[in-house]
Each structure stands twice: as structure tokens, then as C-alpha cells.
Motif scaffolding. Sequence first.
Motif, PDB file in Angstrom:
ATOM      1  N   ALA A 135       0.535  -1.163  -0.195  1.00  0.00           N
ATOM      2  CA  ALA A 135       0.123   0.172  -0.163  1.00  0.00           C
ATOM      3  C   ALA A 135       0.809   1.316  -0.403  1.00  0.00           C
ATOM      4  O   ALA A 135       0.370   2.089  -0.472  1.00  0.00           O
ATOM      5  CB  ALA A 135      -1.194  -0.157   1.088  1.00  0.00           C
ATOM      6  N   GLU A 136       1.937   1.394   0.904  1.00  0.00           N
ATOM      7  CA  GLU A 136       2.929   2.182   0.455  1.00  0.00           C
ATOM      8  C   GLU A 136       3.537   2.481  -0.130  1.00  0.00           C
ATOM      9  O   GLU A 136       3.701   3.407  -1.406  1.00  0.00           O
ATOM     10  CB  GLU A 136       4.243   1.877   2.038  1.00  0.00           C
ATOM     11  N   ARG A 179       0.652   4.700  -2.674  1.00  0.00           N
ATOM     12  CA  ARG A 179       0.307   5.570  -2.461  1.00  0.00           C
ATOM     13  C   ARG A 179       1.748   6.456  -2.886  1.00  0.00           C
ATOM     14  O   ARG A 179       1.068   7.769  -3.546  1.00  0.00           O
ATOM     15  CB  ARG A 179       0.470   5.782  -0.666  1.00  0.00           C
ATOM     16  N   ASP A 181       1.075   9.905  -6.296  1.00  0.00           N
ATOM     17  CA  ASP A 181       1.221  10.761  -5.347  1.00  0.00           C
ATOM     18  C   ASP A 181       2.134  11.336  -6.430  1.00  0.00           C
ATOM     19  O   ASP A 181       2.208  12.198  -7.175  1.00  0.00           O
ATOM     20  CB  ASP A 181       2.271  10.834  -4.514  1.00  0.00           C
ATOM     21  N   SER A 231      -4.695   5.800  -9.779  1.00  0.00           N
ATOM     22  CA  SER A 231      -4.018   4.163  -9.485  1.00  0.00           C
ATOM     23  C   SER A 231      -4.844   3.180 -10.189  1.00  0.00           C
ATOM     24  O   SER A 231      -4.249   2.429  -9.546  1.00  0.00           O
ATOM     25  CB  SER A 231      -6.126   4.706  -8.237  1.00  0.00           C
ATOM     26  N   PRO A 239      -4.921  13.461  -4.573  1.00  0.00           N
ATOM     27  CA  PRO A 239      -4.498  12.285  -4.130  1.00  0.00           C
ATOM     28  C   PRO A 239      -4.860  11.737  -2.596  1.00  0.00           C
ATOM     29  O   PRO A 239      -4.700  10.920  -2.594  1.00  0.00           O
ATOM     30  CB  PRO A 239      -3.090  12.226  -4.103  1.00  0.00           C
ATOM     31  N   GLU A 240      -5.271  13.156  -1.910  1.00  0.00           N
ATOM     32  CA  GLU A 240      -6.198  12.643  -1.159  1.00  0.00           C
ATOM     33  C   GLU A 240      -7.272  11.932  -0.964  1.00  0.00           C
ATOM     34  O   GLU A 240      -7.171  11.521   0.383  1.00  0.00           O
ATOM     35  CB  GLU A 240      -6.091  14.414   0.060  1.00  0.00           C
ATOM     36  N   ASP A 279      -7.377   6.122  -1.356  1.00  0.00           N
ATOM     37  CA  ASP A 279      -7.227   5.458  -0.316  1.00  0.00           C
ATOM     38  C   ASP A 279      -6.400   4.649  -0.189  1.00  0.00           C
ATOM     39  O   ASP A 279      -6.813   3.722  -1.189  1.00  0.00           O
ATOM     40  CB  ASP A 279      -8.905   4.686   0.253  1.00  0.00           C
ATOM     41  N   ALA A 280      -5.117   4.096   0.716  1.00  0.00           N
ATOM     42  CA  ALA A 280      -4.033   3.152  -0.025  1.00  0.00           C
ATOM     43  C   ALA A 280      -4.515   1.843   0.092  1.00  0.00           C
ATOM     44  O   ALA A 280      -3.941   1.001  -0.367  1.00  0.00           O
ATOM     45  CB  ALA A 280      -2.337   3.786   0.401  1.00  0.00           C
TER      46      ALA A 280
END
Length: 443
Positions: free
Chosen positions: A30-31, A34, A38, A150, A328-329, A332-333
Motif C-alpha cells: 500500500a505504501e 500511495r 502521488d 490508481s 491524491p488525498e 485510499d491506499a
Amino acid sequence: MIAVAAMALAAPPEVAPRALIKDCAAQVSAERLRADVDRLASFGTRHSLSDGASPTRGIGAARAWIRGELERAGAPAGGRMSVEIEEFDVPGGRRIPKGGAHLANVVGVLRGTAVGPLERRVYIVGHYDSRNAGEMDATGDAPGANDDASGTAAVIEAARVLCRQPAFPATIVFLATSGEEQGLLGAQYHAAQASARNETIIGVLSNDIIGDPALETGGNAGDVRVFSEGLARNPSAERLAELRLNSAESDSPSRELARYVVETGALGEFAVRPRMVFRPDRFMRGGDHLAFNEAGFAAVRFTSSSEVYARQHANVTEKDGRRVGDLPEFVDAGYLAGVTRLNVATIARLAMAPPPPLNVRIVTTELGNSTMLRWDFVPDPRSAGFEVVWRATTEPTWTGSKDVGLSYQATLGMSKDDLFFGVRSVTVDGFRSPVVFAMSAKK
């Protein structure tokens, strides 16, 4: 009772497939996803007609970054992975300037071990272009975080995971398309080229808007929609009559691929489960899978369980003290990682599967309350045989199965009038192909 060959082998359980898909899914980060979303949003705009030369802003900068990430992802594959920029020209149109445009896809190919008639390809697709409220605005900000950074992030992460695995029999293609927002142009070009090369593509997983479960509009963080066509595009009058005769309106190769995704989700017991939607796509929208459908390939679309349309194709603005737009905010990663895990697992399982049977048919030469099925097959040294599957005509998924070993024919004590039937191939270590629906035939 089922008639099978004397040399029939018991179909192995799916122990090896379960272990493989769980191992692959566990490697999804997920990191990293994310960070990828970004980074893609940081190029300001990825509009297909935006700056192609700047190293920091526009579609050219994004394209170069994606290529670099796929090349780095492919390093553990030891030369089996190649990455190229697939360039093409498109004529002017409603969303293309009068003089036409020069566009480019990014294509990573992880070569499989199968050759000749056993060679086949599996795809994961995301479009890397973006747009804001102005469909021809090539300079304004269009971060496109959910639509479709995504999906592009999922493609890159899938490459990172799958290139670390031992070689698969099938070739896996990691495709980031451009021109999607201009009319599926990149996918149309690529699919047409694949068709012209007579490639055997057994499944295309297109990911478009998969980063936001949209809880505020009734979404569910535990599921992702999987869209699929029920009837293949533009059938001939003869083919359409055959489909109507067999009531096969919900058994296209794409629909069977969607069912395969559901089976994979159940095997892996993933946090994000697939939810089939028996439509080609959402109303008033379309995605890259449709271009593959047009070219005759089995393809499905993954899309978040719900959508916040106010954030799509929107200008970045501020309202009531909050930023608005496809930012990006709002991604949901954790959810994106869940959808990516399902993709990676399905691709791994599909790439390990044997070729599906051919010309599966119910023999309809006489009346009776049993069902005789026959099929053809390209011999595969990994094959343990076949399974016949069935479901009630009102059921959405296959509910029963029977191992028939290495026979190319089976007779079941079930009425051909009351049930739908299909056949799938099975390897010696338990990998199964998608089901091929049984049409009627005289022999």
C-alpha cells in the motif's frame, strides 16, 4: 453417471494455486501504491495532448517515469521483461485537434515459457492520461489521482510483484495506455495490433478508478465492481441466432473471465472481494476493456464499489475551505492495495493455468434426460485432464463440478434442458483454466 476414459486422473485440489495467489498478494505494498499515485499526480496534468518534452510536467514526463518504474520492476526477471514505448498517430476528431496527434502507450512484457500453440497472454491495464472539466484543456491542472493514477499504479505494482516470481507459462503484459480520455485511443491501437499479430490473449484486466471506495455515496471498502459484457461485440446474424438458441447471453469469454476473478477472490479470501456487474460498463462512460472487447478479446473492468462523480473530470478548486478535484488525498491506499491484490492474484493464477478446452459442445442428437458433452484440446504436458461444471439457468455462477480426467467426452445423468454446462482444463498441480461454455451441436 459420467463416462470417462480409463486413464482418467483425479483433478488435484487447488492447494498450489491458493499458495501462489496468497504469496503474490502478500507482496503488494500500500505504501508503494500511495507513493506512485502521488508521483503521477505531481506531473500536474497528464492530458494526452499536454507537454511531451518537459521532464517535470505533462504526459511526456509521466510516460518517462512509468517506463523507468517498469524497467526497475522487471530487473529481477533476469531478461524476461522488456519495456517499450508504443507510439502511434491518430487523426483529428471531437477530442483530437484537426491535424491529428502523436500518442504513446507504455508496454511491459514479461515473457512466459509456453511456445507455439500453447503460447498465450494475460494483461493488466490502466490508462495514465488524465483530464479536467475541459476535455481539450492540455495545460490546466488535471492530477487524475483516482482516474486513473490508481489503475496505473496497480499496473506498476503488479509488475514489481510478478517479475519476482519464477517464470509463468503465459506471457504477462503490463500496459499503461494514453488517449483513454480522448476515446480509448491507446487501447484501441494496441488491441488492433495484437489482433493483427494473431496473439492469443486469454484475459485482460482493466483497472480504471480503483482508489476510492466512495463511502459517502454508498460505497463498500470490502468490494470492487467487475464489469463484463454478456454478448461479444457485433456477432454475425448466424452467431447471434446460435447464442439465442443456447440462451448463452450471459456466457461470453469476458463473462467467464469475470467469474474466474470471483473464484480467485474466494480462493485467496481477500479483504476486497469482486462484485460482478452484468453490464459492459457504467452508463454514459466507457473504459479500455471495451477496446479489447471490440477486437474480440476477453476483457473486464475493475472499478471502485461506488463513485463520487463530482471529483471526476473536475477542475482543481477550493470549496468551503476544502480542495475539490481528483486529488491524491481522496485515494485510499489500503483499498487500492486490496484491489491490486485481487488483480495480481488473478493474473498469477491465469498465467499458470493450462489452455482452455476448445469447441465445447452438448451433443443434441436425441431426446433424453442426460447430457453428453464433447470438446477438443491442444495437448499440454502439464494437463491432468478436465472438469465439467454446471449451474441452474437462473444462477450467476457455476455451482457444481465433476472431474472427468483425460477424457474428451463425458455423459452426465443431468438434463441438458435444465442446466447450463461448461468445461475447464486442469493442470497436475491444480491450476484451472476459465470455463468454456458448452454450445449445442449434432456431434
